[in-house]
Scaffold this motif. Structure first.
Motif, mmCIF file in Angstrom:
data_model
loop_
_atom_site.group_PDB
_atom_site.id
_atom_site.type_symbol
_atom_site.label_atom_id
_atom_site.label_comp_id
_atom_site.label_asym_id
_atom_site.label_seq_id
_atom_site.Cartn_x
_atom_site.Cartn_y
_atom_site.Cartn_z
ATOM 1 N N ARG A 1 23.842 6.200 0.602
ATOM 2 C CA ARG A 1 25.050 6.893 1.061
ATOM 3 C C ARG A 1 26.033 6.993 -0.093
ATOM 4 N NH1 ARG A 1 28.399 6.341 6.736
ATOM 5 N NH2 ARG A 1 26.313 6.865 7.478
ATOM 6 N N THR A 2 26.766 8.109 -0.124
ATOM 7 C CA THR A 2 27.865 8.294 -1.069
ATOM 8 C C THR A 2 29.154 8.378 -0.272
ATOM 9 O OG1 THR A 2 26.429 9.461 -2.644
ATOM 10 C CG2 THR A 2 28.803 9.739 -2.904
ATOM 11 N N ILE A 3 30.121 7.526 -0.617
ATOM 12 C CA ILE A 3 31.334 7.371 0.186
ATOM 13 C C ILE A 3 32.566 7.709 -0.651
ATOM 14 C CG2 ILE A 3 32.761 5.700 1.429
ATOM 15 C CD1 ILE A 3 30.208 4.131 2.051
ATOM 16 N N PRO A 4 33.414 8.655 -0.192
ATOM 17 C CA PRO A 4 34.679 8.909 -0.887
ATOM 18 C C PRO A 4 35.592 7.680 -0.806
ATOM 19 C CG PRO A 4 34.131 10.701 0.633
ATOM 20 C CD PRO A 4 33.211 9.556 0.956
ATOM 21 N N VAL A 5 36.305 7.393 -1.900
ATOM 22 C CA VAL A 5 37.196 6.238 -1.924
ATOM 23 C C VAL A 5 38.541 6.622 -2.512
ATOM 24 C CG1 VAL A 5 35.261 4.634 -2.201
ATOM 25 C CG2 VAL A 5 36.483 5.459 -4.222
ATOM 26 N N SER A 6 39.532 5.807 -2.199
ATOM 27 C CA SER A 6 40.818 5.860 -2.889
ATOM 28 C C SER A 6 41.078 4.464 -3.431
ATOM 29 C CB SER A 6 41.936 6.284 -1.932
ATOM 30 O OG SER A 6 43.174 6.318 -2.614
ATOM 31 N N LEU A 7 41.356 4.378 -4.726
ATOM 32 C CA LEU A 7 41.566 3.092 -5.378
ATOM 33 C C LEU A 7 43.057 2.840 -5.591
ATOM 34 C CD1 LEU A 7 38.650 3.305 -7.981
ATOM 35 C CD2 LEU A 7 38.638 2.285 -5.699
ATOM 36 N N PRO B 1 37.476 5.008 8.356
ATOM 37 C CA PRO B 1 37.045 4.070 9.392
ATOM 38 C C PRO B 1 35.536 4.109 9.657
ATOM 39 C CG PRO B 1 39.094 5.111 10.048
ATOM 40 C CD PRO B 1 38.651 5.808 8.796
ATOM 41 N N SER B 2 34.958 5.302 9.721
ATOM 42 C CA SER B 2 33.518 5.389 10.008
ATOM 43 C C SER B 2 32.695 4.825 8.858
ATOM 44 C CB SER B 2 33.113 6.830 10.299
ATOM 45 O OG SER B 2 33.387 7.673 9.170
ATOM 46 N N ASN B 3 33.086 5.133 7.617
ATOM 47 C CA ASN B 3 32.357 4.578 6.471
ATOM 48 C C ASN B 3 32.565 3.071 6.357
ATOM 49 O OD1 ASN B 3 31.002 6.838 5.387
ATOM 50 N ND2 ASN B 3 32.907 7.568 4.431
ATOM 51 N N ALA B 4 33.771 2.611 6.695
ATOM 52 C CA ALA B 4 34.056 1.178 6.624
ATOM 53 C C ALA B 4 33.174 0.397 7.601
ATOM 54 C CB ALA B 4 35.531 0.921 6.925
ATOM 55 N N LYS B 5 33.021 0.928 8.816
ATOM 56 C CA LYS B 5 32.175 0.244 9.800
ATOM 57 C C LYS B 5 30.705 0.282 9.385
ATOM 58 C CE LYS B 5 31.059 -0.188 14.686
ATOM 59 N NZ LYS B 5 29.664 -0.544 14.389
ATOM 60 N N TRP B 6 30.249 1.442 8.902
ATOM 61 C CA TRP B 6 28.849 1.551 8.462
ATOM 62 C C TRP B 6 28.570 0.544 7.346
ATOM 63 C CZ3 TRP B 6 26.590 2.609 3.744
ATOM 64 C CH2 TRP B 6 25.213 2.883 3.761
ATOM 65 N N LEU B 7 29.491 0.456 6.400
ATOM 66 C CA LEU B 7 29.324 -0.453 5.273
ATOM 67 C C LEU B 7 29.388 -1.909 5.736
ATOM 68 C CD1 LEU B 7 28.928 0.046 2.233
ATOM 69 C CD2 LEU B 7 31.398 -0.260 1.942
ATOM 70 N N PHE B 8 30.336 -2.214 6.608
ATOM 71 C CA PHE B 8 30.522 -3.576 7.112
ATOM 72 C C PHE B 8 29.255 -4.061 7.820
ATOM 73 C CE2 PHE B 8 32.074 -6.903 9.928
ATOM 74 C CZ PHE B 8 33.027 -7.568 9.163
ATOM 75 N N ASP B 9 28.629 -3.189 8.589
ATOM 76 C CA ASP B 9 27.417 -3.553 9.328
ATOM 77 C C ASP B 9 26.210 -3.736 8.407
ATOM 78 O OD1 ASP B 9 28.824 -3.461 11.691
ATOM 79 O OD2 ASP B 9 28.147 -1.430 12.228
ATOM 80 N N LYS B 10 26.269 -3.161 7.213
ATOM 81 C CA LYS B 10 25.114 -3.148 6.322
ATOM 82 C C LYS B 10 25.157 -4.245 5.253
ATOM 83 C CE LYS B 10 22.127 0.305 4.183
ATOM 84 N NZ LYS B 10 21.125 0.175 5.274
ATOM 85 N N MET C 1 31.939 5.996 -4.028
ATOM 86 C CA MET C 1 31.102 4.808 -4.042
ATOM 87 C C MET C 1 29.668 5.224 -3.732
ATOM 88 S SD MET C 1 30.900 1.632 -1.303
ATOM 89 C CE MET C 1 32.469 0.862 -1.680
ATOM 90 N N SER C 2 28.739 4.785 -4.579
ATOM 91 C CA SER C 2 27.316 4.992 -4.314
ATOM 92 C C SER C 2 26.750 3.689 -3.763
ATOM 93 C CB SER C 2 26.569 5.377 -5.591
ATOM 94 O OG SER C 2 27.036 6.618 -6.092
ATOM 95 N N VAL C 3 26.159 3.742 -2.592
ATOM 96 C CA VAL C 3 25.523 2.572 -2.002
ATOM 97 C C VAL C 3 24.032 2.671 -2.304
ATOM 98 C CG1 VAL C 3 25.144 1.245 0.101
ATOM 99 C CG2 VAL C 3 27.268 2.551 -0.189
#
Length: 409
Positions: free
Chosen positions: A272-278, A353-362, A262-264
């Protein structure tokens, strides 16, 4: 409407005088006879007087059982409306405003039930004349059958650039009744941006969007003037709904199944670039342009009611909803090893978890999420999906004619 004033062009005729004729030693002079005064055409200007102002209004005088949503209809020629006064039996004036096209005056809120109203409309003509027309009517009682409504926009909230204005109806509005309902949905934007309403096929939701995402900082002011409005099948809108909200910064999430990342993107730059599993092959994620619809710091996903023994019940952190069918972005500590490499989810976008929180806050509700390259496509209406179709296709969902210049914007 200003009447046409026609003026005739002045006609000017010049008298032609012949030169004097001299004859030798003859003392007599001859000259061409000048036209008699009655033959001369002097400068003249003739103007056609402007037609007098013409005005008629509705409801008709003495009309009873008028819906509390009633507008004061205006049929006007050769002038403009200078005032509309509507008073209840208590003598207090009702607030309201003219439509942009001048076709009617809309009350600022539903009228009272079983109330007599007196109306006075004054119009001024283009020639300086004026006309005053009056009427009176009595509203109906409270309706027995109502259409439930909802507005997914709240006062003083800040939303993402892809936040559509969403109005919900229960039961859905039939096609034959949608135009009348759509005429009572009002949106203003600052700065001004054009937009159109379009309906889902079931008539349970109407979306409003512009040709492109909203400009950051846009102020949205919305009124769904539905209280007491006839909505078809003997039903009436349950209430008026309104909100004034703001669009925040430009942030987009772009998910690519090919790279499993995911590219934010904020204000055009990748932050930020975030690894994902779909979704795994048997339960693929959908591809399309979605919108963050809801955010839950902690929730429980429970599929046992629908999937039985194959279902699951799991505590989830930092969940951001994308579809009504249950696809989310969320923290998935159990799949961190697969993120960026393999699809193992039940359709959601798994992140650490760390990327999820960063994204959630943003993120904000209304931020766009674009997923591409998966084995399934987003269905229109599964979530807030107006951005998942082209503008040309979106405007086809309007129940009212869309001006050609706006349809091709």
């Amino acid at each position: 409407m200003v009447g046409m004033r026609r003026s005739l062009v002045a006609v000017v005729a010049l008298a032609v005088i012949a030169p004097l004729v001299l004859s030798g030693c003859d003392s007599k002079k001859s000259a061409a006879a000048a036209p008699a005064p009655s033959d001369r055409v002097e400068n003249a200007t003739t103007a056609v007087p402007a037609a007098p102002v013409s005005l008629s209004i509705t409801p008709a005088a003495g009309k009873k059982d008028v819906p509390v949503s009633a507008e004061i209809g205006l049929k006007l020629a050769n002038g403009k409306v200078s005032s509309v006064t509507v008073k209840g039996s208590d003598g207090k004036a009702v607030a309201g405003a003219l439509r942009d096209d001048g076709s009617s005056w809309v009350p600022g809120k539903p009228l009272k039930t079983r109330e007599k109203y007196a109306v006075t409309v004054v119009a001024t003509g283009s020639a300086g004349d004026s006309k005053t027309v009056t009427t009176s009517f009595t509203t109906m009682g409270a309706p027995s059958h109502k259409t439930g409504t909802g507005l997914y926009l709240f006062d003083d909230h800040t939303y993402g650039v892809a936040m559509p204005v969403v109005v919900e109806f229960s039961p859905g509005i039939k096609k034959a009744d949608r135009a009348a309902v759509q005429k009572r949905l009002f949106v203003t934007t600052q700065p001004a941006q054009p937009g159109v309403w379009a309906w889902t096929s079931t008539g349970t939701q109407a979306y409003y969007r512009a040709p492109k995402f909203w400009q950051p900082g846009t102020k949205l002011t919305v009124r769904a003037a539905l209280g007491g409005l006839p909505t078809g099948s003997g039903r009436y809108g349950d209430r008026d709904r309104a909100a004034s909200a703001k669009i925040g910064r430009d942030l987009e999430m772009k998910v690519d199944n090919a790279s499993k990342k995911m590219s934010v993107v904020q204000d055009g730059k990748v932050v930020r670039t975030i690894p994902v599993s779909l979704g795994r092959p048997s339960k693929p994620s959908v591809s399309g342009t979605m919108v963050v619809m809801d955010k839950l710091a902690s929730t429980v996903f429970d599929t046992t009611d629908t999937d039985g023994a194959a279902g699951y019940r799991t505590q989830i952190e930092f969940a951001q909803r994308l579809t009504w069918s249950g696809q989310y972005i969320h923290s998935a500590p159990w799949s961190t090893g697969a993120q960026g490499h393999t699809n193992v989810s039940h359709g959601c976008v798994n992140v650490s978890p760390s990327n999820a929180k960063w994204l959630f806050d943003k993120t904000l509700i209304g931020d766009p999420v674009v997923v591409k390259g998966t084995g399934d496509k987003l269905a229109y209406g599964d979530g807030w999906t107006p951005w998942n179709v082209s503008w040309a296709d979106f405007v086809k969902g309007s129940a009212l004619p869309v001006p050609a210049d706006l349809a091709s914007a």
